[in-house]
Design an enzyme around this catalytic site. Structure first.
Site, PDB file in Angstrom:
ATOM      1  N   ARG A  50       2.740  -3.546  17.779  1.00 37.83           N
ATOM      2  CA  ARG A  50       4.031  -4.235  17.752  1.00 37.83           C
ATOM      3  C   ARG A  50       5.019  -3.301  18.424  1.00 37.83           C
ATOM      4  NH1 ARG A  50       6.772  -7.907  14.020  1.00 37.83           N
ATOM      5  NH2 ARG A  50       4.828  -8.304  12.892  1.00 37.83           N
ATOM      6  N   GLY A 107       0.157 -19.824  18.906  1.00 34.06           N
ATOM      7  CA  GLY A 107      -0.802 -20.619  19.678  1.00 34.06           C
ATOM      8  C   GLY A 107      -0.841 -20.245  21.154  1.00 34.06           C
ATOM      9  N   ASP A 167      -9.296  -9.796   8.929  1.00 37.06           N
ATOM     10  CA  ASP A 167      -8.762  -8.458   8.617  1.00 37.06           C
ATOM     11  C   ASP A 167      -9.761  -7.325   8.853  1.00 37.06           C
ATOM     12  OD1 ASP A 167      -6.430  -6.996   7.593  1.00 37.06           O
ATOM     13  OD2 ASP A 167      -7.635  -6.564   5.825  1.00 37.06           O
ATOM     14  N   THR A 169      -4.211 -12.244  11.122  1.00 41.33           N
ATOM     15  CA  THR A 169      -4.489 -13.519  10.456  1.00 41.33           C
ATOM     16  C   THR A 169      -4.062 -14.672  11.354  1.00 41.33           C
ATOM     17  OG1 THR A 169      -4.160 -12.475   8.316  1.00 41.33           O
ATOM     18  CG2 THR A 169      -4.064 -14.876   8.367  1.00 41.33           C
ATOM     19  N   ASN A 170      -2.905 -14.532  11.955  1.00 39.45           N
ATOM     20  CA  ASN A 170      -2.391 -15.625  12.781  1.00 39.45           C
ATOM     21  C   ASN A 170      -3.227 -15.854  14.040  1.00 39.45           C
ATOM     22  OD1 ASN A 170       0.327 -16.918  11.800  1.00 39.45           O
ATOM     23  ND2 ASN A 170       0.329 -14.780  11.141  1.00 39.45           N
ATOM     24  N   ARG A 190       0.839  -1.194   0.000  1.00 31.26           N
ATOM     25  CA  ARG A 190       0.000   0.000   0.000  1.00 31.26           C
ATOM     26  C   ARG A 190       0.879   1.250   0.000  1.00 31.26           C
ATOM     27  NH1 ARG A 190      -1.892   0.953   4.280  1.00 31.26           N
ATOM     28  NH2 ARG A 190      -1.150  -0.798   5.526  1.00 31.26           N
ATOM     29  N   SER A 221      -1.374  -3.355  10.372  1.00 33.65           N
ATOM     30  CA  SER A 221      -1.003  -4.241   9.272  1.00 33.65           C
ATOM     31  C   SER A 221       0.248  -5.051   9.611  1.00 33.65           C
ATOM     32  CB  SER A 221      -0.748  -3.405   8.018  1.00 33.65           C
ATOM     33  OG  SER A 221      -1.903  -2.659   7.719  1.00 33.65           O
ATOM     34  N   ALA A 222       0.179  -6.337   9.287  1.00 35.98           N
ATOM     35  CA  ALA A 222       1.285  -7.272   9.528  1.00 35.98           C
ATOM     36  C   ALA A 222       1.675  -7.347  11.012  1.00 35.98           C
ATOM     37  CB  ALA A 222       2.492  -6.936   8.648  1.00 35.98           C
ATOM     38  N   CYS A 223       0.686  -7.257  11.896  1.00 33.00           N
ATOM     39  CA  CYS A 223       0.945  -7.372  13.333  1.00 33.00           C
ATOM     40  C   CYS A 223       0.178  -8.526  13.971  1.00 33.00           C
ATOM     41  CB  CYS A 223       0.628  -6.057  14.031  1.00 33.00           C
ATOM     42  SG  CYS A 223       1.818  -4.776  13.624  1.00 33.00           S
ATOM     43  N   GLY A 224      -0.274  -9.490  13.185  1.00 26.68           N
ATOM     44  CA  GLY A 224      -0.748 -10.735  13.776  1.00 26.68           C
ATOM     45  C   GLY A 224      -2.230 -11.053  13.748  1.00 26.68           C
ATOM     46  N   LYS A 269      -9.674  -2.469   1.614  1.00 32.52           N
ATOM     47  CA  LYS A 269      -9.440  -1.300   2.459  1.00 32.52           C
ATOM     48  C   LYS A 269     -10.217  -0.074   1.968  1.00 32.52           C
ATOM     49  CE  LYS A 269      -7.169  -3.803   5.123  1.00 32.52           C
ATOM     50  NZ  LYS A 269      -5.779  -4.096   5.331  1.00 32.52           N
ATOM     51  N   TYR A 307      -1.476  -3.630  -6.718  1.00 30.28           N
ATOM     52  CA  TYR A 307      -1.186  -4.414  -5.519  1.00 30.28           C
ATOM     53  C   TYR A 307      -2.201  -4.251  -4.395  1.00 30.28           C
ATOM     54  CZ  TYR A 307       1.877  -7.409  -2.858  1.00 30.28           C
ATOM     55  OH  TYR A 307       2.391  -8.489  -2.194  1.00 30.28           O
ATOM     56  N   GLY A 308      -2.630  -5.352  -3.848  1.00 27.08           N
ATOM     57  CA  GLY A 308      -3.361  -5.419  -2.573  1.00 27.08           C
ATOM     58  C   GLY A 308      -4.350  -4.300  -2.352  1.00 27.08           C
ATOM     59  N   HIS A 312     -10.623  -2.435  11.381  1.00 29.78           N
ATOM     60  CA  HIS A 312      -9.515  -3.280  10.904  1.00 29.78           C
ATOM     61  C   HIS A 312      -9.277  -4.385  11.943  1.00 29.78           C
ATOM     62  CE1 HIS A 312      -5.028  -3.349   9.424  1.00 29.78           C
ATOM     63  NE2 HIS A 312      -5.756  -4.182   8.727  1.00 29.78           N
ATOM     64  N   SER A 324       5.105 -10.248   0.743  1.00 30.99           N
ATOM     65  CA  SER A 324       4.510 -11.234  -0.163  1.00 30.99           C
ATOM     66  C   SER A 324       3.244 -11.779   0.499  1.00 30.99           C
ATOM     67  CB  SER A 324       5.500 -12.355  -0.481  1.00 30.99           C
ATOM     68  OG  SER A 324       6.021 -12.924   0.697  1.00 30.99           O
ATOM     69  N   ARG A 325       2.267 -12.127  -0.313  1.00 30.73           N
ATOM     70  CA  ARG A 325       0.939 -12.463   0.219  1.00 30.73           C
ATOM     71  C   ARG A 325       0.373 -13.714  -0.421  1.00 30.73           C
ATOM     72  NH1 ARG A 325      -1.553  -8.758   4.210  1.00 30.73           N
ATOM     73  NH2 ARG A 325       0.107  -7.239   4.476  1.00 30.73           N
TER      74      ARG A 325
HETATM   75  P1  GTP Z   1      -2.441  -7.535   7.531  1.00 31.81           P
HETATM   76  O1  GTP Z   1      -2.949  -8.591   6.612  1.00 31.81           O
HETATM   77  O2  GTP Z   1      -1.319  -6.727   6.921  1.00 31.81           O
HETATM   78  O3  GTP Z   1      -3.508  -6.636   8.065  1.00 31.81           O
HETATM   79  O4  GTP Z   1      -1.672  -8.262   8.738  1.00 31.81           O
HETATM   80  P2  GTP Z   1      -2.084  -9.195   9.972  1.00 31.81           P
HETATM   81  O5  GTP Z   1      -2.362  -8.337  11.161  1.00 31.81           O
HETATM   82  O6  GTP Z   1      -3.119 -10.177   9.574  1.00 31.81           O
HETATM   83  O7  GTP Z   1      -0.681  -9.923  10.286  1.00 31.81           O
HETATM   84  P3  GTP Z   1      -0.274 -11.463  10.215  1.00 31.81           P
HETATM   85  O8  GTP Z   1      -1.076 -12.344  11.119  1.00 31.81           O
HETATM   86  O9  GTP Z   1      -0.232 -11.851   8.783  1.00 31.81           O
HETATM   87  O10 GTP Z   1       1.210 -11.421  10.806  1.00 31.81           O
HETATM   88  C1  GTP Z   1       2.249 -10.670  10.255  1.00 31.81           C
HETATM   89  C2  GTP Z   1       3.600 -11.190  10.694  1.00 31.81           C
HETATM   90  O11 GTP Z   1       3.684 -11.251  12.112  1.00 31.81           O
HETATM   91  C3  GTP Z   1       3.884 -12.587  10.173  1.00 31.81           C
HETATM   92  O12 GTP Z   1       5.221 -12.641   9.729  1.00 31.81           O
HETATM   93  C4  GTP Z   1       3.690 -13.466  11.386  1.00 31.81           C
HETATM   94  O13 GTP Z   1       4.487 -14.623  11.331  1.00 31.81           O
HETATM   95  C5  GTP Z   1       4.070 -12.542  12.545  1.00 31.81           C
HETATM   96  N1  GTP Z   1       3.307 -12.885  13.782  1.00 31.81           N
HETATM   97  C6  GTP Z   1       1.971 -13.100  13.876  1.00 31.81           C
HETATM   98  N2  GTP Z   1       1.606 -13.412  15.146  1.00 31.81           N
HETATM   99  C7  GTP Z   1       2.739 -13.374  15.875  1.00 31.81           C
HETATM  100  C8  GTP Z   1       3.016 -13.599  17.264  1.00 31.81           C
HETATM  101  O14 GTP Z   1       2.133 -13.906  18.086  1.00 31.81           O
HETATM  102  N3  GTP Z   1       4.317 -13.454  17.654  1.00 31.81           N
HETATM  103  C9  GTP Z   1       5.311 -13.108  16.777  1.00 31.81           C
HETATM  104  N4  GTP Z   1       6.554 -13.001  17.244  1.00 31.81           N
HETATM  105  N5  GTP Z   1       5.082 -12.905  15.460  1.00 31.81           N
HETATM  106  C10 GTP Z   1       3.812 -13.027  15.007  1.00 31.81           C
HETATM  107  C1  SPV Z   2      -2.922  -4.395   5.323  1.00 33.10           C
HETATM  108  O1  SPV Z   2      -1.968  -3.731   4.866  1.00 33.10           O
HETATM  109  O2  SPV Z   2      -3.457  -4.123   6.421  1.00 33.10           O
HETATM  110  C2  SPV Z   2      -3.431  -5.560   4.565  1.00 33.10           C
HETATM  111  C3  SPV Z   2      -2.897  -5.798   3.229  1.00 33.10           C
HETATM  112  O3  SPV Z   2      -4.293  -6.280   5.063  1.00 33.10           O
HETATM  113  S1  SPV Z   2      -3.639  -4.753   2.039  1.00 33.10           S
HETATM  114  O4  SPV Z   2      -4.758  -5.492   1.441  1.00 33.10           O
HETATM  115  O5  SPV Z   2      -2.631  -4.468   1.012  1.00 33.10           O
HETATM  116  O6  SPV Z   2      -4.139  -3.552   2.645  1.00 33.10           O
HETATM  117 MN    MN Z   3      -5.024  -5.451   7.020  1.00 34.08          MN
END
Ligand code: GTP
Ligand code: SPV
Ligand code: MN
Length: 592
Positions: free
Chosen positions: A406, A500, A286, A264-265, A80, A259-262, A217, A208-209, A237, A374-375
């Site tokens: 984070r 987990g 998301d 999905t996981n 983005r 974003s990318a702070c966990g 978004k 992209y995305g 979000h 990468s996604r």
């Molecule tokens: P967006 O799709 O960008 O909105 O991101 P998201 O919030 O869904 O993030 P996602 O779950 O994809 O995690 C992003 C990164 O954080 C990945 O590289 C994961 O491996 C890492 N991650 C997720 N959960 C944890 C956690 O509990 N601990 C640690 N150390 N890393 C984590």
């Molecule tokens: C984010 O950046 O929070 C995402 C990926 O979930 S994107 O769809 O590119 O916004």
């Molecule tokens: Mn997101």
């Protein structure tokens, strides 16, 4: 063969409003042809075949990754672009200091200049979609016009796309208009413009995305948050997850992390072996749309039908569900390849990359093999922990809302807000290290209130007021918490194992909601003591746990000073109640 009569109505005949708009865009952009998307599997196969033939997609190892393909974006188009994303309201103050702003007339003129003739020789795809279950009163529809077949394939996974969505639109003739062209994929000619007052989006120059999949978004957060304020709900979000305790009760939690702070996981976590009897069900990973229900609770739907998830870090130990989920019928973007044509990424912990995400022989001197952003794009139903309640028209009731960021330091593993209004302060104060999900520097701490800094379609001051007002109206509001899975020790190592093991923290939250778990009264809220968490089988030392559950008053006095400074940017529009909450926390810190 029996065919439903409506199947005989050609798509362009279903909605006059859509057809007229498509015709005006056709005249502006001058495509070679127009394709209305039906949303069938045959259509997806045909488009995939065309992209494979043209080399825009590559089939992956068919034995080990059946139905999986790889797309490579241009190196200048990998995330983005927040500096090129605008909210175009008549009044600049309505967009607020949290958004880039341009006057609507100026933005339209600029974008229409870029769109003029931009689809010559290309196909214009009409992509009708529904955000949310097709039969939900909370769902909202849109139409994306795009000249990227890759975008169409993503939208087919991420949304309820095609004829049924167009039929729903035809019933009201109301839809969000999203106009997208990849243009020349030139960062100098790239803009993502939102017109919330017109329910429209114009995006040019990126494939992209979040820049290009306009249902995500642009619609489901920026435009929807604007609509939500006027209509009395929230577009957030957030992930949505159901937790079934060993007693058999299921409770739902929504969590907002940047974003990318966990998200999905957390949404698809696997309980540790030492917590037998727990089951986890994913409703969303998301975005969540939250509505006050007639029973006084807050209800959540996931407007999406798929995941556009971060690939790096996924492996059988961190997230077995995701690892299994993306082994078939998945579209990968910007991962690396092994010698036998399997996808590869950092943190996979098996195999070796031979080709990097740009298609070059892998050379570690040039950086990571897979792009950090990468996604994978995959249908939600491929998730082993998919919750059938994702399809419930009224969604699921929430027992807790979680904010998080984070942060190497300052924020403890978890704390609980004292009440809703304090929870709004906790959400509004979120700070987090920037990630590769957006272009720009990574690892810099910035304010990201409610994880919505890049996504709120209006002035944050009005948004916080809306949060405060909404909470005051709900009779049984969910409790509000803050988490930080990313605290580090002096050597830079994560103090908390995460993934987990995060279930231990969620279980404590549910017990707090039920009134059965204890916590210590700290100036920033309620923090569990080590003995308040289930630590059976947890591999964390006593010192590390104490550190994780501690707050440093010196750091927090500095933190509240920074929050006050940040709030000052919102001037007179800042709700006084939010400032009062901050003053209460400051007073507690001064006393303690
Ligand atoms: P967006 O799709 O960008 O909105 O991101 P998201 O919030 O869904 O993030 P996602 O779950 O994809 O995690 C992003 C990164 O954080 C990945 O590289 C994961 O491996 C890492 N991650 C997720 N959960 C944890 C956690 O509990 N601990 C640690 N150390 N890393 C984590
Ligand atoms: C984010 O950046 O929070 C995402 C990926 O979930 S994107 O769809 O590119 O916004
Ligand atoms: Mn997101």
């Amino acid at each position: 063969m029996a065919t439903a009569p409506h199947d005989f109505t050609a798509l362009p005949q279903l909605s006059r409003a859509v057809a007229e708009w498509v015709e005006s865009v056709r005249q502006l952009t001058q495509p070679a042809q127009v394709h209305w998307c039906e949303g069938s599997q045959a259509e997806v196969r045909k488009l995939t075949g065309e992209l494979l033939a043209s080399g825009e997609l590559m089939a992956l190892n068919a034995q080990q990754f059946p139905g999986c393909n790889l797309a490579r974006s241009k190196p200048n188009d990998v995330a983005r672009v927040e500096h090129l994303t605008f909210v175009c309201t008549r009044s600049k103050d309505d967009a607020g200091p949290n958004n880039n702003w341009m006057a609507p007339d100026e933005a339209h003129a600029k974008m229409d200049g870029l769109f003029a003739g931009c689809m010559r020789g290309r196909t214009l795809y009409v992509v009708p979609y529904c955000m949310g279950p097709l039969d939900s009163p909370y769902s909202r529809c849109g139409v994306e016009i795009t000249d990227s077949a890759y975008v169409v394939l993503n939208m087919a996974i991420m949304t309820r796309m095609g004829r049924p969505a167009l039929e729903r639109i035809a019933r009201t003739e109301r839809f969000v208009k999203g106009l997208h062209s990849i243009g020349e994929i030139d960062p100098e000619r790239r803009f993502i413009m939102h017109f919330p007052e017109e329910l429209s989006i114009k995006s040019f120059g990126s494939g992209y995305g979040g820049n290009a999949l306009l249902g995500k978004k642009c619609h489901a957060l920026r435009i929807a948050s604007w609509q939500a304020r006027t209509e009395g709900w929230l577009a957030e979000h957030m992930l949505i997850v159901g937790l079934q305790s060993p007693r058999g009760e299921t409770h739902y939690i929504a969590a907002a992390f940047p974003s990318a702070c966990g998200k999905t996981n957390l949404a698809m976590l696997i309980p540790p072996d030492s917590m037998p009897g727990w089951k986890v069900f994913t409703v969303g990973d998301d975005i969540a749309w939250l509505h006050p229900g007639p029973d006084g609770r807050l209800w959540a739907i996931n407007p999406e039908a798929g995941y556009f998830g971060v690939v790096p870090g996924t492996n059988p130990e961190t997230n077995r569900n995701a690892y299994d989920m993306i082994r078939r019928d998945t579209l990968f973007t910007n991962v690396a390849l092994t010698a036998d044509n399997r996808p590869w990424w950092e943190g996979l912990k098996s195999g070796e990359p031979t080709i990097d995400w740009q298609g070059r022989p892998y050379d570690p001197k040039r950086g990571p093999a897979a792009h950090p952003n990468s996604r994978f794009t995959v249908a939600a139903k491929r998730n082993p922990s998919y919750s059938p309640h994702s399809e419930d028209p009224t969604g699921v009731p929430l027992s807790a809302i979680v904010f998080g960021g984070r942060r190497r330091e300052v924020a403890p593993l978890v704390y609980e807000a004292r009440d809703w209004a304090h929870g709004v302060l906790v959400g509004a104060s979120v700070a987090s290290e920037t990630t590769a999900a957006a272009t720009g520097q990574v690892g810099v701490v910035r304010r990201d209130p409610m994880a919505m800094q890049p996504f709120c379609g209006y002035n944050f001051a009005d948004y916080w007021r809306h949060w405060l007002d909404l909470g005051a109206k709900i009779k049984r509001p969910p409790r509000i918490f803050h988490v930080n899975w990313f605290r580090r020790d002096a050597h830079g190592k994560f103090l908390w194992p995460g993934f987990g093991e995060n279930l231990r923290v969620l279980a404590w939250m549910l017990d707090r909601s039920a009134g059965t778990a204890r916590a210590a009264d700290a100036p920033i809220g309620w923090i569990p003591r080590p003995e308040d968490l289930n630590t059976t089988g947890l591999q964390v030392g006593a010192d590390a746990l104490r550190e994780l559950l501690s707050m440093d008053p010196v750091l927090w006095r500095k933190e509240t000073g920074e929050i006050r400074e940040y709030f000052r940017r919102y001037g007179e529009r800042l709700p006084p109640a939010l400032l009062r909450e901050l003053e209460k926390t400051e007073a507690r810190l001064a006393a303690g």
